[in-house]
Design an enzyme around this catalytic site. Structure first.
Site, PDB file in Angstrom:
ATOM      1  N   LEU A 124       8.527  48.579  14.415  1.00  0.00           N
ATOM      2  CA  LEU A 124       9.070  47.668  15.055  1.00  0.00           C
ATOM      3  C   LEU A 124       8.931  46.307  14.459  1.00  0.00           C
ATOM      4  O   LEU A 124       9.706  45.335  14.217  1.00  0.00           O
ATOM      5  CB  LEU A 124       8.699  47.783  16.641  1.00  0.00           C
ATOM      6  CG  LEU A 124       9.192  46.473  17.544  1.00  0.00           C
ATOM      7  CD1 LEU A 124      10.749  46.639  17.628  1.00  0.00           C
ATOM      8  CD2 LEU A 124       8.764  46.841  18.980  1.00  0.00           C
ATOM      9  N   GLU A 126       8.124  42.636  12.759  1.00  0.00           N
ATOM     10  CA  GLU A 126       8.572  42.175  11.561  1.00  0.00           C
ATOM     11  C   GLU A 126       7.869  40.484  11.445  1.00  0.00           C
ATOM     12  O   GLU A 126       7.092  40.375  12.680  1.00  0.00           O
ATOM     13  CB  GLU A 126      10.021  41.876  11.316  1.00  0.00           C
ATOM     14  CG  GLU A 126      10.850  43.410  11.631  1.00  0.00           C
ATOM     15  CD  GLU A 126      12.168  43.089  11.447  1.00  0.00           C
ATOM     16  OE1 GLU A 126      12.914  41.880  11.110  1.00  0.00           O
ATOM     17  OE2 GLU A 126      12.969  44.182  11.573  1.00  0.00           O
ATOM     18  N   ALA A 129       9.342  38.876  14.190  1.00  0.00           N
ATOM     19  CA  ALA A 129       9.337  39.545  15.651  1.00  0.00           C
ATOM     20  C   ALA A 129       7.863  40.375  15.850  1.00  0.00           C
ATOM     21  O   ALA A 129       7.812  41.242  15.334  1.00  0.00           O
ATOM     22  CB  ALA A 129      10.424  40.465  15.478  1.00  0.00           C
ATOM     23  N   GLN A 336     -25.297  42.143  21.368  1.00  0.00           N
ATOM     24  CA  GLN A 336     -26.053  41.181  21.719  1.00  0.00           C
ATOM     25  C   GLN A 336     -27.363  41.780  22.249  1.00  0.00           C
ATOM     26  O   GLN A 336     -28.438  41.222  21.879  1.00  0.00           O
ATOM     27  CB  GLN A 336     -25.539  40.200  23.193  1.00  0.00           C
ATOM     28  CG  GLN A 336     -26.097  39.117  23.750  1.00  0.00           C
ATOM     29  CD  GLN A 336     -26.504  38.032  22.545  1.00  0.00           C
ATOM     30  OE1 GLN A 336     -25.573  37.971  21.970  1.00  0.00           O
ATOM     31  NE2 GLN A 336     -27.569  37.278  22.827  1.00  0.00           N
ATOM     32  N   GLY A 339     -29.725  42.493  19.428  1.00  0.00           N
ATOM     33  CA  GLY A 339     -30.210  41.517  18.711  1.00  0.00           C
ATOM     34  C   GLY A 339     -29.828  41.576  17.237  1.00  0.00           C
ATOM     35  O   GLY A 339     -28.759  41.874  16.939  1.00  0.00           O
ATOM     36  N   GLY A 340     -30.814  40.996  16.491  1.00  0.00           N
ATOM     37  CA  GLY A 340     -30.464  41.097  14.957  1.00  0.00           C
ATOM     38  C   GLY A 340     -30.109  42.314  14.479  1.00  0.00           C
ATOM     39  O   GLY A 340     -28.880  42.642  13.625  1.00  0.00           O
ATOM     40  N   GLU A 363       0.498  46.515  20.674  1.00  0.00           N
ATOM     41  CA  GLU A 363       1.309  47.419  21.823  1.00  0.00           C
ATOM     42  C   GLU A 363       1.251  46.287  23.051  1.00  0.00           C
ATOM     43  O   GLU A 363       1.094  46.845  24.056  1.00  0.00           O
ATOM     44  CB  GLU A 363       0.644  48.584  22.065  1.00  0.00           C
ATOM     45  CG  GLU A 363       1.050  49.464  20.876  1.00  0.00           C
ATOM     46  CD  GLU A 363       0.618  51.102  21.532  1.00  0.00           C
ATOM     47  OE1 GLU A 363       1.122  51.480  22.553  1.00  0.00           O
ATOM     48  OE2 GLU A 363       0.410  52.004  20.539  1.00  0.00           O
TER      49      GLU A 363
END
Lengths: 385, 261
Positions: A124, A126, A129, A336, A339-340, A363
């Site tokens: 659909l 484009e 669009a 989160q 952590g690292g 969608e």
């Protein structure tokens, strides 16, 4: 939470989970890293009859509805949303045909979609669009022997990988949206080629390309439903498919929650597992609440769709918007709390966070959906039946 | 091609406990699975059927609860599954088991190949397949890792040997036992699961097999399990604690005392 699944639904869910854990989990990081389409996994899904789930029984499917499809998508997405969307896009591409196509057209195409030997796609969007879908420019001019397609579709999931494309094009430019129609186009049709393959933030295992049509002659019998009814069909289609995006969101959130709990149980800081620290527990609990609420809403919406209810726009939009916001929040929090480590590619949380984002966008962006929900809320004066 | 696959239900764990009083495996609370090596046999049978047509018939000798495993075999592509079950079969060793399975194959009549896993996970003998070939009076190729060709009533296979592999050609019907290198077994399909739920699983007893009762079960067994036990641990470990230099000194003393250095 008990969702009262039937035996068949339980079988579908547990087999989808087995496929995800045994076939997808070992390769998901590599597929993501290399942006590689999961052809081998698609074959496994096909062999297990997963593509039959959403096809009616008279066309060699198992006759499942939106709910059964959601169960599969959720389980696949729990492990890899990129694979899940490649699967789900085939369902999306086939729904217009299933709902509005002639029996002859269904006989011709649905069995091979059911067997998974041919993937499907829906086209659909484009460049002009996106949310403003009515502004498409691709044309399908009625000529001797069929329709001549001209134009370029953009961001098409399964582009290049699918064999069968449901393409929305204007059969009557003068009528605007009322002049749109849906045509089935096979890969390999002269004048049909693939343009740019997109590089994406997430769902990187899935293929996203342009479709380019240059005087591409499509047989007249490949028209799905009535000429000029394209937009009405699309609106109906997206109402039905949105709980599927919700299921994808629930799946990725569930995967992130599991990964976060596993990591915080084994990571020791201040002499305790992270999961024993109140502030972390608070986050985990909130994540679990959100995931379960999203699942309950998505399942309810999918069941509403399958009940044949007439107006499902609002329900289906709510499920998609809520679940996708949950997916973004929960995957972000999963990174989160870890952590690292959560930020590193050695763990799946960062991939899930990248994968979650698209569910808020495609969608129907959550903003477009909220505006649709608002208009329904105003119309019903916020009253419940 | 009509293919017979023999399956055994085994405990789905490596951590098997033994009842010290009866010397039997404690099977309570352990989920049973298809003997892993047999899953390759089943997969190969289903693939041959898909390539050459025909059907796959699965046999298992076992207690009534083996029916569940036979249903799983149908979900994985077997066309029919027959349970060989009779109190008279209890206590069978490999010879009596092979006799019973061979009797079933003879009763079935039409077959081109019998496929077994190379051995079971629990008994571990690897004898039942070869013994069946002997009793059926047909050729055997064991440890097959690849089927190269089936044509003109002949089969050509690769079998694994210690130094590499052999390529062997044999007339059909034949018995082959397969290794895990031969394929990657598929997962069940949704239609297969649906079929497995409604499939009839016939049960053949000794009488229906026309079996000689002196040759089945404990009566027909040349060997008997007298005792199963875990080997006693004869090794002891010593752990040295304390400062590193001290630990090294003690280790050297210990090695010297043991005559090891």
């Amino acid at each position: 939470m008990e969702y009262f699944l039937t035996d068949q639904q339980k079988t579908i869910k547990s087999l989808a989970r087995r496929l995800a854990e045994e076939k997808i989990l070992p390769v998901r990081a590599e597929l993501d890293e290399k942006e590689e389409f999961p052809r081998a996994i698609i074959k496994e899904l096909a062999a297990a009859d997963m593509f039959r789930v959403f096809i009616p029984t008279q066309y060699e499917g198992l006759g499942g509805g939106c709910f059964e499809l959601a169960l599969v998508v959720e389980e696949l997405s729990r492990v890899c949303s990129g694979v899940a969307v490649s699967y789900a896009a085939s369902a999306l591409g086939s729904f217009t045909l299933t709902m509005f196509g002639s029996d002859a057209l269904k006989q011709k195409y649905l069995p091979s979609i059911a067997s998974g030997s041919r993937l499907c796609a829906f086209a659909l969007t484009e460049s002009t669009a996106g949310s403003d879908a009515a502004n498409i420019k691709t044309t399908a001019e009625k000529v001797e022997g069929g329709y001549l397609l001209n134009g370029t579709k953009q961001f098409i999931t399964n582009g290049g990988e699918a064999e069968i494309y449901t393409v929305i094009a204007l059969t009557d430019k003068s009528k605007g949206p009322r002049g749109a129609s849906a045509l089935l186009v096979e890969k390999g049709t002269p004048g049909f080629s693939f343009g740019k393959k997109e590089k994406k933030m997430g769902i990187r295992a899935s293929a996203t390309t342009e479709l380019v049509f240059r005087n591409c002659l499509v047989p007249a019998e490949n028209m799905i439903g009535k000429e000029g009814r394209g937009f009405i069909m699309i609106m109906k289609l997206l109402d039905i498919s949105r709980p599927g995006v919700g299921a994808q969101a629930v799946g990725v959130a569930q995967g992130a929650l599991e990964a976060a709990v596993a990591y915080t149980e084994q990571r020791i800081q201040f002499g305790h597992p992270l999961a024993a620290i109140p502030v972390v527990q608070d986050m985990l609990a909130e994540m679990a609440i959100q995931v379960e609420a999203a699942r309950a809403l998505v399942y309810a919406a999918a069941r509403t769709v399958d009940s044949g209810a007439y107006d499902i726009t609002e329900t289906s939009a709510m499920a998609k918007a809520f679940a996708s916001d949950v997916a973004m929040k929960v995957t972000t929090d999963a990174v989160q709390v870890c952590g690292g480590a959560g930020y590193m590619k050695d763990y799946p949380m960062e991939k899930m966070m990248r994968d979650a984002k698209i569910t808020q966008i495609y969608e129907g962006s959550n903003q477009v959906l909220r505006s649709a929900i608002a208009s329904h809320v105003r119309k019903r004066k916020a009253k419940t039946p | 091609m009509n293919i017979v696959v023999c399956l055994k239900q085994v405990p789905g764990t490596a951590d098997v406990k033994i009842d010290p009083n009866t010397n039997n495996l404690i099977r309570q609370g352990i989920k049973n699975v298809i003997n892993p090596f047999d899953t390759y046999a089943l997969e190969e049978g289903v693939r041959l059927k898909e390539r050459h047509g025909g059907k796959v018939t699965v046999f298992s000798m076992g207690p009534p609860q083996a029916e569940e495993m036979l249903r799983e075999a149908i979900s994985l592509g077997a066309d029919e599954a027959i349970l060989l079950s009779d109190r008279a079969f209890a206590g069978a060793d490999t010879w009596a088991t092979a006799y019973t399975l061979a009797a079933a194959v003879k009763k079935l009549g039409q077959y081109d190949m019998v496929i077994c896993g190379r051995q079971t996970l629990d008994g571990d003998t690897g004898q039942v397949g070869p013994e069946m070939a002997e009793m059926l009076g047909i050729p055997l190729v064991a440890y097959v890792s690849q089927i190269e060709e089936i044509a003109g009533g002949q089969i050509r296979v690769r079998r694994m040997i210690d130094e590499g592999h052999e390529v062997i050609q044999s007339p059909l019907p034949a018995v082959i036992t397969v290794t895990k290198e031969i394929n990657v077994p598929r997962l069940p399909s949704l239609r297969g699961i649906a079929r497995s739920k409604s499939a009839a699983i016939p049960v053949w007893n000794a009488q229906e097999l026309g079996a000689d009762l002196s040759k089945v079960g404990l009566n027909g067994s040349f060997t008997r399990v007298v005792k199963i036990f875990f080997p006693e641990r004869s090794h002891k470990a010593e752990v040295f604690e304390g400062e590193l230099a001290d630990k090294v000194d003690r280790l050297i003393d210990r090695l010297k005392a043991g005559g090891l250095v």
